[in-house]
Design a protein around this motif. Sequence first.
Motif, PDB file in Angstrom:
ATOM      1  N   PRO A   1       0.836  -1.213   0.000  1.00 23.43           N
ATOM      2  CA  PRO A   1       0.000   0.000   0.000  1.00 23.43           C
ATOM      3  C   PRO A   1       0.867   1.259   0.000  1.00 23.43           C
ATOM      4  O   PRO A   1       1.934   1.300   0.631  1.00 23.43           O
TER       5      PRO A   1
ATOM      6  N   TYR B   1      -0.006   8.296   5.671  1.00 24.13           N
ATOM      7  CA  TYR B   1       0.470   7.495   6.790  1.00 24.13           C
ATOM      8  C   TYR B   1       0.422   8.296   8.078  1.00 24.13           C
ATOM      9  O   TYR B   1       0.870   9.447   8.129  1.00 24.13           O
TER      10      TYR B   1
ATOM     11  N   HIS C   1      -5.641   4.431  12.553  1.00 24.29           N
ATOM     12  CA  HIS C   1      -5.722   3.346  11.574  1.00 24.29           C
ATOM     13  C   HIS C   1      -4.886   3.680  10.353  1.00 24.29           C
ATOM     14  O   HIS C   1      -4.925   4.795   9.837  1.00 24.29           O
ATOM     15  N   ASN C   2      -4.135   2.721   9.889  1.00 26.49           N
ATOM     16  CA  ASN C   2      -3.417   2.786   8.612  1.00 26.49           C
ATOM     17  C   ASN C   2      -3.768   1.554   7.792  1.00 26.49           C
ATOM     18  O   ASN C   2      -4.136   0.510   8.343  1.00 26.49           O
ATOM     19  N   GLU C   3      -3.640   1.660   6.487  1.00 27.97           N
ATOM     20  CA  GLU C   3      -3.827   0.498   5.608  1.00 27.97           C
ATOM     21  C   GLU C   3      -2.497  -0.246   5.535  1.00 27.97           C
ATOM     22  O   GLU C   3      -1.627   0.065   4.740  1.00 27.97           O
ATOM     23  N   TYR C   4      -2.345  -1.228   6.392  1.00 31.67           N
ATOM     24  CA  TYR C   4      -1.077  -1.953   6.482  1.00 31.67           C
ATOM     25  C   TYR C   4      -0.952  -3.083   5.458  1.00 31.67           C
ATOM     26  O   TYR C   4       0.161  -3.498   5.126  1.00 31.67           O
ATOM     27  N   LEU C   5      -2.065  -3.612   4.992  1.00 32.55           N
ATOM     28  CA  LEU C   5      -2.068  -4.795   4.124  1.00 32.55           C
ATOM     29  C   LEU C   5      -2.654  -4.479   2.755  1.00 32.55           C
ATOM     30  O   LEU C   5      -3.489  -3.567   2.619  1.00 32.55           O
ATOM     31  N   PRO C   6      -2.254  -5.241   1.727  1.00 33.56           N
ATOM     32  CA  PRO C   6      -2.925  -5.117   0.431  1.00 33.56           C
ATOM     33  C   PRO C   6      -4.407  -5.443   0.570  1.00 33.56           C
ATOM     34  O   PRO C   6      -4.806  -6.245   1.432  1.00 33.56           O
ATOM     35  N   SER C   7      -5.223  -4.854  -0.274  1.00 33.19           N
ATOM     36  CA  SER C   7      -6.679  -5.012  -0.156  1.00 33.19           C
ATOM     37  C   SER C   7      -7.150  -6.457  -0.124  1.00 33.19           C
ATOM     38  O   SER C   7      -8.020  -6.815   0.683  1.00 33.19           O
TER      39      SER C   7
ATOM     40  N   LYS D   1      -6.359  -7.803   3.563  1.00 35.15           N
ATOM     41  CA  LYS D   1      -6.627  -7.058   4.804  1.00 35.15           C
ATOM     42  C   LYS D   1      -7.790  -7.609   5.613  1.00 35.15           C
ATOM     43  O   LYS D   1      -7.900  -7.341   6.806  1.00 35.15           O
ATOM     44  N   ARG D   2      -8.648  -8.392   4.986  1.00 31.94           N
ATOM     45  CA  ARG D   2      -9.755  -8.980   5.749  1.00 31.94           C
ATOM     46  C   ARG D   2      -9.344 -10.283   6.448  1.00 31.94           C
ATOM     47  O   ARG D   2     -10.109 -10.831   7.225  1.00 31.94           O
TER      48      ARG D   2
END
Length: 479
Positions: free
Chosen positions: A399, A419, A430-436, A439-440
Amino acid sequence: MSSPLSKRVRALEPVARAGAPLADRLRPQALSEFVGQKHLTNPGSVLMNLLGSGNLGSIILWGPPGCGKTTLSRLLAREADCTFKELSATSSGINDVRAVFEEAKRILALTGKKTVLFLDEIHRFSKAQQDIFLPYVEQGQIQLIGATTENPSFKLTSALLSRCRVLTLDRLTEEDIQDIITRAIRRVNCMPSTSKPHTVEPSRSQDAGGSSQASNNSQESTCPSFSQITERVISSIVSLSCGDARTALSLLELVLCSKDIPEDDVIASMRHSVSTSYDRTGDSRYDMISALHKSIRGSHGSAAVYWLARMLCAGEDPVYIARRLVVCASEDVGLADNQALPLAIATLHACQQIGMPECRINLAHLVAYLAEAPKSTRAYEAYKRAEEAAKSDTGLPVPMAMRNAPTNLMKELGYSEGYKYNPSYAHPVHNEYLPSPVKRNTILKEAGDMSDKLWDEVALRHWEMQCNGGSLWCGRPVK
């Protein structure tokens, strides 16, 4: 026509056989005399059905030393009325095997009689050497019986295994060894005096029909002809042989040659003559390290320390054990006790620096600690889930917010944009740490999460009866 050399060899066979070890001279001569392996020799078993059908086929006999592989092979060939050829992979090569194949083809063409080739220690042949058997076995020109003490799954090629039936032989039980010894004593008594390991002149009381008693033995002899064979001696033979019939008969031969020696000295001699069956390159090593690891995992400290002692007493490298325990500290104890891994590393270092016999104390310390420590596989299971996700799609991009932006160009391209630097905030962010696509996924589960754990009422009740004095486990849900 037989050559003069072959005639001389045949003439010398009885002499050579008389000088053979007792274990070889007392081999059974019929299947009815074979002791042990009832799952193979009982009527209705797979092996007996094959033998009765007249098509024995090619088989691999897998079992520990002294369990009867060679004897069973000879008896099967005799019962099937086949020509029997015997080779050992330790002393024979491809040319020897080819010679047997060519002779087998001639015998089959001339007489219709099949040939059984018994190859002892078949696992000693390389994978390339094993390929020589394939066409002959598949076409039925030879019936191969291979014997091995190693796991065929690892030592034999899949092509050879697919053409053979693998039959497992178990270690002989104490009752089997007792039966073998009893039969051996009976047969030795019937041998000509020149063939006995030690000739004993009968005493006057024996001539009169009475039973003699050894003056130096603490128990009455069980064999009138050999006063040194007492119940205690036989019990020691059974115990020391560890399910190996060859060892048992070798010990019996030692006893038969020990006339006028005190019982305690005979037993001490037997103990000193028996070498350990532990093989640092064979299955027993991996079986024992597995037992040690699983005992720790099951929090059974007594069993874990026992298997540690078994391995060390057999001469195992303490560093090898320590390395495995380092893995165990993270795999099984893991996040439940973060002191387990440092202690395991310290023990590994101690084993490397101190060595035996002192480092056995360090290993016992670590094994007891790991067995009693709480267990958690959260980290281990998390990595397995992460690895599965990583392998499912190796091209997922990082990401943008997670990318570093050391240059202006990267900042202009959106690297690190959005970030949130966690230490700068007084609250969670909250940050988007994982690819979409990932992430679930819940990779590292929360402590105490039992969503993927089994509940086996039968297994729990068994544990309660065996380990909890019959009381209900305190962790049972309240109804």
